[in-house]
Each structure stands twice: as structure tokens, then as C-alpha cells.
Scaffold this motif. Structure first.
Motif, short mmCIF file in Angstrom:
data_model
loop_
_atom_site.label_atom_id
_atom_site.label_comp_id
_atom_site.label_asym_id
_atom_site.label_seq_id
_atom_site.Cartn_x
_atom_site.Cartn_y
_atom_site.Cartn_z
N UNK A 347 0.84 -1.20 0.00
CA UNK A 347 0.00 0.00 0.00
C UNK A 347 0.87 1.24 0.00
N UNK A 348 0.30 2.34 -0.47
CA UNK A 348 0.95 3.64 -0.41
C UNK A 348 -0.11 4.68 -0.08
N UNK A 349 0.21 5.55 0.88
CA UNK A 349 -0.70 6.61 1.32
C UNK A 349 -0.03 7.94 1.03
N UNK A 350 -0.76 8.86 0.42
CA UNK A 350 -0.21 10.19 0.15
C UNK A 350 -1.03 11.25 0.87
N UNK A 351 -0.33 12.19 1.49
CA UNK A 351 -0.96 13.36 2.10
C UNK A 351 -0.56 14.59 1.30
N UNK A 352 -1.49 15.11 0.52
CA UNK A 352 -1.20 16.29 -0.31
C UNK A 352 -2.46 17.13 -0.50
#
Length: 460
Positions: A347-352
């Protein structure tokens, strides 16, 4: 009887796991809210380094400082990942005027990222207003040639999730100038992409097309756009002209880096959960919400795990991506090397989307059945912290390349409250003072909680 006993055993086991998860998530939030460090780390990034446009000296300073910061936390691995990035410079502050006869009315403008400069003495021409790219075709070259095209398409205020409004309005910024040039326009002015009415011009990238002349392009504040539109309606076209001057330039690509910190998994060290944001920012301000908050929240995930003594089964990485704003080279390089190194990304989580009050997460392109199971298993655990909106949706530009590289990887977007973000986004107002400490910490804790749940349970 055996079936009944087995079912009872499974229920008790599930309840036991949920109780264990609940305790751990409480510990995560307590650590982030009581001992959180992301706010002070963000203060340093904004106030001691400031804007971090790819290829700039400040971008390099931010890379060096970020690595030292990660080293200070004692993660299992901290390293730089080299990538070549565009190097565009804005130059001296832009000037813009509405010319009404002998009257010159100054208006706030900002060159769009990657734009070319105007002639040395500036550019003056009649101006033609359009509300969409499609309208260019209806006007044609006979009307547009030799003029400055003024893209004044409105932000659709009906969207509750403001990112959708940005998506529909943003096309005139990144594609409009190149399309106008096809019809002989000599320049482009674009209404700032925001629902707010103010005098902050919003920058952001524009994209030129091979074989089409590059024309200078700038954003104009929404209040100035309204004024210009009103004047064009009241007077005949030849009476209104526009002047602007900008001094930007494109330099050769520069060497830069993603900054990566890792806690290595105790059971599956070659399986990865990535959490990240982008370290670069536009150059009008400090890049606080876009995306200083995202990188500092991502770093805080790993710090919280160490502080609480949690050792993940899978390897967990915090990635500070470089060059999201005007190229996406950092995200591309990360995915390229992940494939080359034969890593498996779970998984990959991005905060932008800014450091505002967290609401939940969106899951990119997963089957409806999987999203249903995610809600069934995790929603109640996240409800006490009001971050339980687990929906289908987009993830993030930096992690998007992982979609093609790892078909089984689940890509996730962190979703804070969106109502204020595009008031600040890409403006001189994106400064540390406009970040709320508690909101930032709540977001970091929410991200850490989701990483914990994925690490413990996966998606099967």
C-alpha cells in the motif's frame, strides 16, 4: 456442537483482535497529540528554509535538512534517492495592468510555472475573454490572433469536495495557454483556480505542446479577473488592453533527491507500506499546506511507531518526494527503483491536500467488495477519532506511478476537510501561520493508525 464452538471461537478471536487494535490506535493518537513533533518540524521547514521549488538552492537545503532530521530519529534506514528535476525560475516580480485608454489599473498576477517570459519591455495587446478551452474553437484564429486570451472559466461552487472543483477548473491553467497559442494568441491570462474571491494570484504549472509556439502565461487574482471581465462587457473590445511583464526562465535540469526513512519489517522486510508527501513547493510562499504538512505528517508516522514501541511486520517508509509540482520526477523515480529492486508494495498513502482536520481516506481503483470489507473491519475502530470516511476515490500524484508498477498495491489518499485548502493553495498565503497544530497532529495520527491496520491485517 463442534461448528457452534468453532464459530464462537472465531467471534471471540475477532473481538480480541479489535480490542487490541483499539488499544494501539489510542496509543498512537495519545503520542501524536501529547508529544507530537510534526508541527515544530514544519515550523523549521517553513521559517528556516522556506519555498522549495525543484532545482532551487532551497530545495537542496530542504533535502539535506530532511535527511539529518530522519537520521536523528534513528530509523533503520535513511537515504537519498537521486532524480533529475526541471529547474524553472520566476525571476523579478511580475507586473500586470488593465489599460483603459490612458488609465493603467494595476492588478495582481503571477507567472504560471514553466511559463516563458514576456519580451523585455513587457507585452501589450487587446484582450479576448473566454470561459472555456472549447470556446477558443468557436472564435477561431481570425478573432484570437495577436491578442491575449483571458481564461475566465468560473470555479463550480456546487461541488462539496473542493478537489473536484479544482479538477474541472484547472484544465484552463495547465492546457489553456498552449491551446490559445494554436490560434495565434500572443499571451494568456488565467483566472486563479480557487473558490475564494481575493487578491491572491494562484500559480501552478502550465504545459506547452511540441510544435506550438510557447506564449507567456500568468494567473490573475479572482477579484481582478472579475474587474477585468466587467470592464470588457461595458466597453468595446479595442478600448481595453492588457499589459504584463514577467521574467521567468527555464534552466537545464538539476540533480535532486527523494528523501526516504524506513523502519524495516520484522517478518516481511521486502514488503512495503509507503506513506509520503512532496518536499518541493511553489515559490510564492513557504509551501506550508502544499505540501510541508504532508511530509511532516508522513515522518511523524514513523516517529510515533518508534515512540510507542511498535515494530511493524512489513517495512514502513516515509518518502519525501521531490518535484511533484512541475514534473513528477520523484514519484516516477521511486516507482522505477522499486521495480528494479524487486520490492513488493502492499500500500501507499499520500498526504497532499493540506494539514486540515482529518476526515478519512479514499481508496484508488479497488473492487467494491474490498472497500466494503475495509469499512466493515476498520470503520468502527476509526469512528472515535472522526476519520472513518473510507471511500472510493483518488490517491495522489506521487504514488500514482506505483499503480502500473504493482498491480496489487492499494493506493490511498489522506482526506482532510477540503473547504479552506484552495483558498491557500499555490498562493503567497501558504505560510506556517495558516496551519493549525492540533489539526496537523490529528492527521498524522490518522495516517499512522491506517498504516498500523494495514500492517496488521492487510487487505485480504
Amino acid at each position: 456442537m463442534k461448528k457452534i464452538l468453532l464459530a464462537s471461537s472465531l467471534v471471540l478471536s475477532t473481538l480480541g483482535l479489535q480490542a487490541q487494535d483499539s488499544v494501539m490506535i489510542r496509543k498512537i493518537f495519545d503520542e501524536a497529540l501529547v508529544n507530537g513533533q510534526c508541527y515544530e518540524n514544519l515550523r523549521y521547514l517553513c521559517k528556516n528554509i522556506g519555498q522549495r521549488l525543484s532545482g532551487s538552492a532551497n530545495a537542496q537545503k530542504s533535502v539535506e535538512w530532511s535527511k539529518k532530521l530522519m537520521d536523528s530519529y534513528g530509523f533503520d534506514k535513511v537515504y537519498l534517492q537521486e532524480c533529475m528535476v526541471p529547474h524553472w525560475e520566476r525571476g523579478a516580480k511580475e507586473q500586470g495592468f488593465i489599460i483603459d485608454g490612458t488609465n493603467r489599473i494595476p492588478v495582481p498576477i503571477a507567472a504560471l510555472g514553466m511559463s516563458v517570459a514576456t519580451p523585455k519591455d513587457g507585452l501589450t495587446a487587446n484582450i479576448i475573454e473566454v470561459k472555456s478551452i472549447k470556446e477558443l474553437a468557436t472564435l477561431g484564429e481570425s478573432v484570437i490572433k495577436g491578442k491575449i486570451v483571458f481564461f475566465n472559466g468560473p470555479w463550480d461552487q456546487r461541488f462539496i469536495e473542493t478537489g473536484q472543483g479544482y479538477g474541472t477548473a484547472g484544465v484552463q491553467r495547465f492546457a489553456g495557454p498552449a491551446e490559445a497559442a494554436k490560434y495565434g494568441a500572443v499571451g494568456a491570462i488565467v483566472r486563479s483556480i480557487t473558490p475564494a474571491l481575493d487578491n491572491y494570484p494562484h500559480t501552478g504549472g502550465t504545459v506547452y505542446v511540441d510544435g506550438v509556439k510557447k506564449i507567456p502565461a500568468a494567473a490573475i487574482s479572482t477579484l481582478a479577473a472579475n474587474k477585468l471581465s466587467s470592464m470588457l462587457r461595458l466597453r468595446k473590445l479595442p478600448l481595453i488592453k492588457f499589459y504584463f511583464k514577467q521574467n521567468c526562465r527555464q534552466l537545464p535540469d538539476a540533480k535532486s533527491y527523494n528523501v526516504i526513512g524506513e523502519i524495516t519489517g520484522t517478518e516481511k522486510p521486502n514488503k512495503f507500506i509507503t506513506v509520503g508527501g512532496h518536499l518541493d513547493s511553489w515559490d510564492l510562499a513557504e509551501g506550508a499546506h502544499d505540501d510541508g504538512t504532508g511530509v511532516m505528517q508522513s515522518l511523524e508516522v514513523l516517529r510515533v511507531f518508534k515512540a510507542t514501541g511498535y515494530r511493524p511486520k512489513n517495512s514502513v517508509r516515509a518518502v519525501f518526494f521531490m518535484n511533484e509540482e512541475n514534473g513528477g520526477r520523484g514519484g516516477d523515480k521511486y516507482a522505477e527503483l522499486a521495480v528494479k529492486n524487486k520490492e513488493e508494495h502492499i500500500a501507499a498513502i499520500e498526504s497532499d491536500e493540506g494539514g486540515f482536520t482529518p476526515r478519512g481516506f479514499s481508496f484508488d481503483g479497488i473492487p467494491a467488495s474490498m472497500l466494503k470489507d475495509i469499512n466493515k473491519n476498520w470503520k468502527k475502530l476509526l469512528e472515535p477519532y472522526e476519520v472513518d470516511r473510507l471511500t472510493a476515490g483518488g490517491s495522489g500524484a506521487d504514488i500514482e506511478p506505483l499503480k502500473d508498477a504493482f498491480k496489487s498495491a492499494v493506493l490511498i489518499g489522506f482526506r482532510p476537510d477540503s473547504q479552506r485548502y484552495f483558498d491557500i493553495h499555490h498562493t503567497p498565503n501558504d505560510v506556517f501561520e495558516n496551519v493549525n497544530k492540533r489539526e496537523l497532529e490529528l492527521g498524522a495520527a490518522a495516517m499512522a493508525s491506517l498504516v498500523y491496520l494495514i500492517d496488521q491485517h492487510g487487505f485480504n
